[in-house]
Scaffold this motif. Structure first.
Motif, PDB file in Angstrom:
ATOM      1  N   LYS A   1      23.030  -4.982   1.517  1.00  0.00           N
ATOM      2  CA  LYS A   1      24.971  -5.398   1.830  1.00  0.00           C
ATOM      3  C   LYS A   1      25.533  -4.052   2.131  1.00  0.00           C
ATOM      4  CE  LYS A   1      26.969  -7.055  -2.542  1.00  0.00           C
ATOM      5  NZ  LYS A   1      27.591  -7.631  -2.993  1.00  0.00           N
ATOM      6  N   ASP A   2      26.718  -3.505   2.449  1.00  0.00           N
ATOM      7  CA  ASP A   2      27.104  -2.103   2.559  1.00  0.00           C
ATOM      8  C   ASP A   2      26.506  -1.183   2.546  1.00  0.00           C
ATOM      9  OD1 ASP A   2      29.979  -3.702   2.368  1.00  0.00           O
ATOM     10  OD2 ASP A   2      29.669  -4.825   0.824  1.00  0.00           O
ATOM     11  N   GLY A   3      25.340  -1.158   3.965  1.00  0.00           N
ATOM     12  CA  GLY A   3      24.247  -0.273   3.167  1.00  0.00           C
ATOM     13  C   GLY A   3      23.319   0.070   2.613  1.00  0.00           C
ATOM     14  N   PHE A   4      23.607  -1.165   0.934  1.00  0.00           N
ATOM     15  CA  PHE A   4      22.378  -0.532  -0.068  1.00  0.00           C
ATOM     16  C   PHE A   4      21.598  -1.770   0.061  1.00  0.00           C
ATOM     17  CE2 PHE A   4      21.939  -2.306  -4.014  1.00  0.00           C
ATOM     18  CZ  PHE A   4      20.971  -0.884  -5.056  1.00  0.00           C
ATOM     19  N   ALA A   5      20.146  -2.341   0.075  1.00  0.00           N
ATOM     20  CA  ALA A   5      19.523  -2.903  -0.555  1.00  0.00           C
ATOM     21  C   ALA A   5      18.430  -2.548  -1.831  1.00  0.00           C
ATOM     22  CB  ALA A   5      19.229  -2.947   0.789  1.00  0.00           C
ATOM     23  N   LYS A   6      17.936  -3.959  -2.257  1.00  0.00           N
ATOM     24  CA  LYS A   6      17.340  -3.955  -2.884  1.00  0.00           C
ATOM     25  C   LYS A   6      16.267  -5.510  -3.836  1.00  0.00           C
ATOM     26  CE  LYS A   6      18.168  -4.060  -8.658  1.00  0.00           C
ATOM     27  NZ  LYS A   6      19.044  -4.503  -9.888  1.00  0.00           N
ATOM     28  N   GLY A   7      15.210  -4.392  -3.752  1.00  0.00           N
ATOM     29  CA  GLY A   7      14.030  -5.962  -3.761  1.00  0.00           C
ATOM     30  C   GLY A   7      12.955  -5.560  -5.058  1.00  0.00           C
ATOM     31  N   VAL A   8      12.096  -6.013  -4.533  1.00  0.00           N
ATOM     32  CA  VAL A   8      10.606  -6.292  -5.514  1.00  0.00           C
ATOM     33  C   VAL A   8       9.751  -6.206  -4.985  1.00  0.00           C
ATOM     34  CG1 VAL A   8       9.977  -7.186  -7.399  1.00  0.00           C
ATOM     35  CG2 VAL A   8      12.101  -7.644  -7.308  1.00  0.00           C
ATOM     36  N   TRP A   9       8.776  -5.108  -5.486  1.00  0.00           N
ATOM     37  CA  TRP A   9       7.472  -5.020  -4.528  1.00  0.00           C
ATOM     38  C   TRP A   9       6.369  -5.326  -5.317  1.00  0.00           C
ATOM     39  CZ3 TRP A   9       4.486   0.408  -3.256  1.00  0.00           C
ATOM     40  CH2 TRP A   9       3.424  -0.177  -2.968  1.00  0.00           C
ATOM     41  N   THR A  10       5.515  -6.807  -5.316  1.00  0.00           N
ATOM     42  CA  THR A  10       4.537  -7.151  -6.127  1.00  0.00           C
ATOM     43  C   THR A  10       3.370  -6.625  -5.357  1.00  0.00           C
ATOM     44  OG1 THR A  10       6.307  -9.181  -6.424  1.00  0.00           O
ATOM     45  CG2 THR A  10       3.619  -9.350  -7.485  1.00  0.00           C
ATOM     46  N   VAL A  11       2.559  -5.769  -6.001  1.00  0.00           N
ATOM     47  CA  VAL A  11       1.728  -4.817  -5.831  1.00  0.00           C
ATOM     48  C   VAL A  11       0.374  -5.447  -6.037  1.00  0.00           C
ATOM     49  CG1 VAL A  11       0.459  -2.680  -5.484  1.00  0.00           C
ATOM     50  CG2 VAL A  11       2.741  -2.821  -5.874  1.00  0.00           C
ATOM     51  N   GLY A  12      -0.376  -5.706  -5.285  1.00  0.00           N
ATOM     52  CA  GLY A  12      -1.783  -6.615  -5.648  1.00  0.00           C
ATOM     53  C   GLY A  12      -3.344  -5.273  -5.197  1.00  0.00           C
ATOM     54  N   SER A  13      -4.187  -5.709  -6.100  1.00  0.00           N
ATOM     55  CA  SER A  13      -4.672  -5.164  -5.952  1.00  0.00           C
ATOM     56  C   SER A  13      -6.590  -4.579  -4.578  1.00  0.00           C
ATOM     57  CB  SER A  13      -6.214  -5.935  -7.201  1.00  0.00           C
ATOM     58  OG  SER A  13      -6.520  -6.902  -6.422  1.00  0.00           O
ATOM     59  N   HIS A  14      -5.419  -5.494  -3.621  1.00  0.00           N
ATOM     60  CA  HIS A  14      -5.711  -4.653  -2.192  1.00  0.00           C
ATOM     61  C   HIS A  14      -5.601  -3.747  -1.722  1.00  0.00           C
ATOM     62  CE1 HIS A  14      -1.926  -7.073  -1.968  1.00  0.00           C
ATOM     63  NE2 HIS A  14      -2.225  -6.943  -0.251  1.00  0.00           N
ATOM     64  N   LEU A  15      -3.936  -3.016  -2.682  1.00  0.00           N
ATOM     65  CA  LEU A  15      -3.485  -1.506  -2.264  1.00  0.00           C
ATOM     66  C   LEU A  15      -4.087  -0.605  -2.891  1.00  0.00           C
ATOM     67  CD1 LEU A  15      -0.048  -3.458  -1.732  1.00  0.00           C
ATOM     68  CD2 LEU A  15      -1.400  -3.138   0.024  1.00  0.00           C
ATOM     69  N   LEU A  16      -4.972  -0.988  -3.240  1.00  0.00           N
ATOM     70  CA  LEU A  16      -5.748  -0.375  -4.809  1.00  0.00           C
ATOM     71  C   LEU A  16      -6.713   0.926  -3.671  1.00  0.00           C
ATOM     72  CD1 LEU A  16      -6.710  -1.652  -7.293  1.00  0.00           C
ATOM     73  CD2 LEU A  16      -4.988   0.117  -7.240  1.00  0.00           C
ATOM     74  N   ASN A  17      -6.620   2.652  -3.936  1.00  0.00           N
ATOM     75  CA  ASN A  17      -7.515   3.260  -3.189  1.00  0.00           C
ATOM     76  C   ASN A  17      -8.403   3.648  -3.533  1.00  0.00           C
ATOM     77  OD1 ASN A  17      -7.163   5.500  -5.467  1.00  0.00           O
ATOM     78  ND2 ASN A  17      -5.745   6.617  -3.903  1.00  0.00           N
ATOM     79  N   GLY A  18      -9.787   4.365  -4.095  1.00  0.00           N
ATOM     80  CA  GLY A  18     -10.804   4.503  -4.133  1.00  0.00           C
ATOM     81  C   GLY A  18     -10.601   5.307  -6.216  1.00  0.00           C
ATOM     82  N   ASN A  19      -9.526   5.716  -6.114  1.00  0.00           N
ATOM     83  CA  ASN A  19      -9.173   6.294  -7.586  1.00  0.00           C
ATOM     84  C   ASN A  19      -8.718   5.380  -8.147  1.00  0.00           C
ATOM     85  OD1 ASN A  19      -9.069   8.741  -8.499  1.00  0.00           O
ATOM     86  ND2 ASN A  19      -7.155   9.192  -7.692  1.00  0.00           N
ATOM     87  N   GLY A  20      -8.425   4.039  -7.953  1.00  0.00           N
ATOM     88  CA  GLY A  20      -7.930   3.060  -8.687  1.00  0.00           C
ATOM     89  C   GLY A  20      -6.073   3.256  -8.708  1.00  0.00           C
ATOM     90  N   VAL A  21      -5.727   3.669  -7.869  1.00  0.00           N
ATOM     91  CA  VAL A  21      -3.813   3.770  -7.526  1.00  0.00           C
ATOM     92  C   VAL A  21      -3.647   3.164  -6.334  1.00  0.00           C
ATOM     93  CG1 VAL A  21      -3.370   5.207  -9.296  1.00  0.00           C
ATOM     94  CG2 VAL A  21      -3.801   5.898  -6.892  1.00  0.00           C
ATOM     95  N   ILE A  22      -1.878   3.011  -6.341  1.00  0.00           N
ATOM     96  CA  ILE A  22      -1.714   2.639  -5.094  1.00  0.00           C
ATOM     97  C   ILE A  22      -1.306   3.620  -4.018  1.00  0.00           C
ATOM     98  CG2 ILE A  22      -0.026   1.054  -3.544  1.00  0.00           C
ATOM     99  CD1 ILE A  22      -1.750  -0.488  -6.110  1.00  0.00           C
ATOM    100  N   MET A  23      -2.134   3.787  -2.857  1.00  0.00           N
ATOM    101  CA  MET A  23      -2.060   4.163  -1.914  1.00  0.00           C
ATOM    102  C   MET A  23      -0.803   5.023  -1.606  1.00  0.00           C
ATOM    103  SD  MET A  23      -5.416   4.623  -0.099  1.00  0.00           S
ATOM    104  CE  MET A  23      -5.239   5.529   1.195  1.00  0.00           C
ATOM    105  N   GLY A  24      -0.872   5.906  -1.381  1.00  0.00           N
ATOM    106  CA  GLY A  24       0.689   6.886  -0.654  1.00  0.00           C
ATOM    107  C   GLY A  24       1.462   6.038  -0.377  1.00  0.00           C
ATOM    108  N   GLY A  25       0.359   5.785   1.305  1.00  0.00           N
ATOM    109  CA  GLY A  25       0.467   5.479   3.003  1.00  0.00           C
ATOM    110  C   GLY A  25       1.693   3.477   2.278  1.00  0.00           C
ATOM    111  N   PHE A  26       0.753   3.226   1.319  1.00  0.00           N
ATOM    112  CA  PHE A  26       1.525   1.737   1.058  1.00  0.00           C
ATOM    113  C   PHE A  26       2.662   1.655   0.185  1.00  0.00           C
ATOM    114  CE2 PHE A  26      -2.602  -0.015   1.288  1.00  0.00           C
ATOM    115  CZ  PHE A  26      -2.757  -0.339   2.642  1.00  0.00           C
ATOM    116  N   VAL A  27       3.452   2.899  -0.754  1.00  0.00           N
ATOM    117  CA  VAL A  27       3.660   3.162  -1.475  1.00  0.00           C
ATOM    118  C   VAL A  27       5.471   3.516  -0.807  1.00  0.00           C
ATOM    119  CG1 VAL A  27       5.588   4.865  -3.039  1.00  0.00           C
ATOM    120  CG2 VAL A  27       3.094   4.135  -3.257  1.00  0.00           C
TER     121      VAL A  27
END
Length: 140
Positions: A32-58
């Motif tokens: 509302k009013d130009g503000f938004a808040k949410g939660v991103w539940t990150v799963g293992s399917h978004l990991l890169n080969g280095n064990g962290v989440i791919m920057g594009g997904f972030v």
């Protein structure tokens, strides 16, 4: 014809979110009013080969929440599109929950400026800025 999702209806709880939100695991909690808040539940399917989440997904998670922030200021006859999207990564993102907040900093007639911050375990993992074009919906 491709069926679009009305983000105003999603914000009001009258419609299911678009597939990009559910595929990535992003859920809007407030917009509302130009503000938004949410939660991103990150799963293992978004990991890169280095064990962290791919920057594009972030960046995509931030882009989703920025869409809700700007949509909260638009009329039903308006839409938007990203002009640019810039992400600064402060630390790696891992599997788990990420808080995503977005704020419209400048709402213009044709161009708006939106920022987002993503936090995991109370620490900022990324800051994102976007310039967005505001336009009439096709056929309006």
């Amino acid at each position: 014809m491709v069926k679009t999702v009305n983000l105003h209806e999603v914000i009001r709880g009258e419609s299911a979110p678009p597939a990009c939100d559910t595929s990535l695991g992003v859920e809007v909690k407030e917009a509302k009013d130009g503000f938004a808040k949410g939660v991103w539940t990150v799963g293992s399917h978004l990991l890169n080969g280095n064990g962290v989440i791919m920057g594009g997904f972030v960046t995509a998670a931030a882009d989703i929440m920025m869409a809700y922030a700007i949509s909260s200021l638009l009329t039903e006859e308006q839409t938007f599109a990203s002009i640019n999207l810039q992400t600064t990564f402060h630390r790696p993102t891992f599997i788990g929950e990420v808080e995503v907040e977005a704020q419209v900093g400048k709402f213009g007639r044709t161009v708006s400026y939106v920022t987002a911050e993503l936090k995991q375990n109370g620490k900022t993992v990324a800051s994102v800025t976007s310039s967005m074009m505001v336009t009439k919906k096709q056929g309006q």
